[in-house]
Design a protein around this motif. Structure first.
Motif, PDB file in Angstrom:
ATOM      1  N   HIS A   7      -7.691  -3.858   1.483  1.00  0.00           N
ATOM      2  CA  HIS A   7      -6.293  -4.226   1.151  1.00  0.00           C
ATOM      3  C   HIS A   7      -5.996  -5.564   0.983  1.00  0.00           C
ATOM      4  O   HIS A   7      -5.614  -6.200   0.181  1.00  0.00           O
ATOM      5  N   GLN A  66       3.303   6.468   2.139  1.00  0.00           N
ATOM      6  CA  GLN A  66       3.743   7.684   1.693  1.00  0.00           C
ATOM      7  C   GLN A  66       3.023   8.707   2.256  1.00  0.00           C
ATOM      8  O   GLN A  66       3.685   9.708   2.974  1.00  0.00           O
ATOM      9  N   ALA A  67       2.012   8.577   2.239  1.00  0.00           N
ATOM     10  CA  ALA A  67       0.906   9.614   2.911  1.00  0.00           C
ATOM     11  C   ALA A  67       0.847   9.873   4.531  1.00  0.00           C
ATOM     12  O   ALA A  67       1.099  10.586   5.204  1.00  0.00           O
ATOM     13  N   GLU A 120       4.261  11.427   5.265  1.00  0.00           N
ATOM     14  CA  GLU A 120       4.130  12.834   5.008  1.00  0.00           C
ATOM     15  C   GLU A 120       3.365  13.875   6.035  1.00  0.00           C
ATOM     16  O   GLU A 120       3.707  14.784   6.446  1.00  0.00           O
ATOM     17  N   PRO A 162       0.899  -1.277  -0.121  1.00  0.00           N
ATOM     18  CA  PRO A 162       0.069  -0.004  -0.022  1.00  0.00           C
ATOM     19  C   PRO A 162       1.088   1.274  -0.014  1.00  0.00           C
ATOM     20  O   PRO A 162       0.994   2.248   1.099  1.00  0.00           O
ATOM     21  N   THR A 163       1.525   1.357  -0.973  1.00  0.00           N
ATOM     22  CA  THR A 163       2.646   2.510  -1.101  1.00  0.00           C
ATOM     23  C   THR A 163       2.073   3.900  -0.818  1.00  0.00           C
ATOM     24  O   THR A 163       2.525   4.739  -0.195  1.00  0.00           O
ATOM     25  N   GLU A 164       0.922   3.984  -1.551  1.00  0.00           N
ATOM     26  CA  GLU A 164       0.372   5.666  -1.350  1.00  0.00           C
ATOM     27  C   GLU A 164      -0.124   5.733   0.033  1.00  0.00           C
ATOM     28  O   GLU A 164       0.242   6.763   0.450  1.00  0.00           O
ATOM     29  N   ALA A 165      -0.523   4.872   0.839  1.00  0.00           N
ATOM     30  CA  ALA A 165      -0.944   4.882   2.139  1.00  0.00           C
ATOM     31  C   ALA A 165       0.141   4.917   3.005  1.00  0.00           C
ATOM     32  O   ALA A 165       0.245   5.852   3.979  1.00  0.00           O
TER      33      ALA A 165
END
Length: 406
Positions: A300, A55-56, A59, A50-53
């Protein structure tokens, strides 16, 4: 002045004689060779992270001064409380009522195995394991110099107590009830229900490794050993089963987040060992993992199950289509592995040498997965990394070689 170089081998402790390099870790180096088609590494496919989650999460945490200060600081050894609360709630939902005080976060479930070995094993104690079993567990326990007791080939049965009682001294039992590494097989409900009274009779501490439990893509879920133990003993504080979970197979191995769930008396001692080992798991990674699982985790998991289920069907179909007579294999309902039994007299290590040289295919020979008497004519195939076309091609190549060797 004469300077002498220390004889390091002579200085190592006696227990280091039992510490061996992982053949799987060595085989993972083959992934850097682009022409090798590898079934060796039982590791998640990176497209499913779940790369986007993740990364978010990093950040958002680092953008908030208060959260950033917490995330980059030392933390408590038990682990990030919101994540422990989430794990406890989910385990309670799955029939294992507990609270955050019953859970300690670890650097992956591999560290949990090492700490449990340190906590429970005295030199010469017996560790009961399946035949075959997870190589990483053997590596974790070996440093504490136990003896091993393989279960009989026919597994758990009512008549097992008399067979093992005399050898199971100071016993610790290690089992992967769901989609075990390396076989991909699971304990039946009857076997799970047999194991608990066996543990009572032998006064054995059970370790339940649930690394692949969330990756069921076929069949009905079975109760965990811990849930059965809680039901019969009356609560988490009365059980003899310690549950090891991990996010390495579902979120990302690099986060290095696993956990142990058990009675608080055990958790308190594990916390002391954790403090001596590494103080705590990376605080920021714990916080990111909590954000990643707090919303959309079941969706997921659905994606993971669908992807690995497709690959499992592909490899089982390919094995049926290509393998010569005399070769058999497991049929997993989840996880990442198929266990292949070769004709009698064939050595998996020899097959690997020739497979690399002649067909450019890699896998893990079966022999390292046995604690007592090894079986050579077996191998482990992991279908998690190759795509479906590669699986079909790789099985065809391997079958071609085995056909030449039989």
């Amino acid at each position: 002045m004469t300077i002498t170089t220390p004889d390091w081998a002579a200085r190592f402790s006696e227990r280091m004689a039992r510490v061996r390099a992982s053949e799987i870790r060595e085989l993972l180096k083959l992934l850097d060779q682009p022409d090798i088609l590898s079934f060796a590494g039982g590791i998640p496919h990176p497209d499913l992270f779940p790369t986007e989650a993740i990364q978010a999460g990093y950040e958002a945490i680092l953008a908030d001064p208060a959260q950033a200060a917490q995330a980059l600081q030392y933390s408590v050894s038990e682990g990030y409380r919101p994540l422990r609360d989430w794990i406890a709630a989910r385990m309670t939902r799955d029939g294992m009522p507990c609270n955050a005080g019953n859970i300690m976060l670890t650097a992956g479930s591999q560290q949990a195995l090492d700490l449990l070995g340190k906590l429970f094993l005295t030199r010469g104690d017996t560790v009961m394991v399946a035949r075959p079993t997870y190589l990483g567990a053997l590596q974790a326990f070996n440093g504490y110099e136990p003896k091993y007791l393989d279960l009989p080939e026919n597994g758990l049965s009512q008549g097992l107590v008399a067979t093992v009682r005399e050898r199971a001294i100071g016993a610790l039992g290690y089992f992967v009830p769901d989609f075990a590494n390396p076989t991909g097989l699971s304990l039946t409900l009857a076997e799970r229900e047999t194991l608990l009274p066996l543990a009572d009779d032998l006064d054995m501490t059970l370790i339940e490794d649930a690394a692949y439990r969330e990756l069921r893509f076929r069949g009905e879920a079975l109760p965990t050993l811990l849930s059965l133990d809680i039901a019969r003993s009356g609560g988490i504080e009365q059980v003899r089963t310690l549950f090891c979970g991990t996010f390495s197979k579902t979120l990302s191995p690099a986060l290095r987040i696993g956990w142990v769930c058990g009675p608080q008396a055990v958790i308190e001692k594990l916390v002391l060992l954790k403090q001596g080992a590494d103080l705590h798991v990376s605080t920021i990674n714990q916080m990111v993992a909590h954000r990643a699982v707090a919303e959309g985790y079941d969706q997921h998991l659905g994606r993971l199950r669908a992807a690995y289920g497709t690959k499992a069907r592909t490899i089982l179909t390919a094995l049926e289509r290509h393998m010569p007579a005399g070769v058999t294999w497991s049929e997993p309902q989840g996880g990442m592995f198929v266990w292949v039994s070769l004709p009698e007299g064939m050595d998996g290590k020899v097959v690997l040498e020739r497979a690399l040289a002649e067909e450019r295919v890699a896998f893990v020979p079966g022999e390292p997965f046995f604690a007592e008497v090894a079986t050579a004519n077996a191998l482990r195939l992991s279908y998690s990394l190759p795509d479906t076309d590669q699986i079909e091609d790789g099985v065809a190549r391997l079958a071609r070689l085995i056909g030449r060797m039989t």
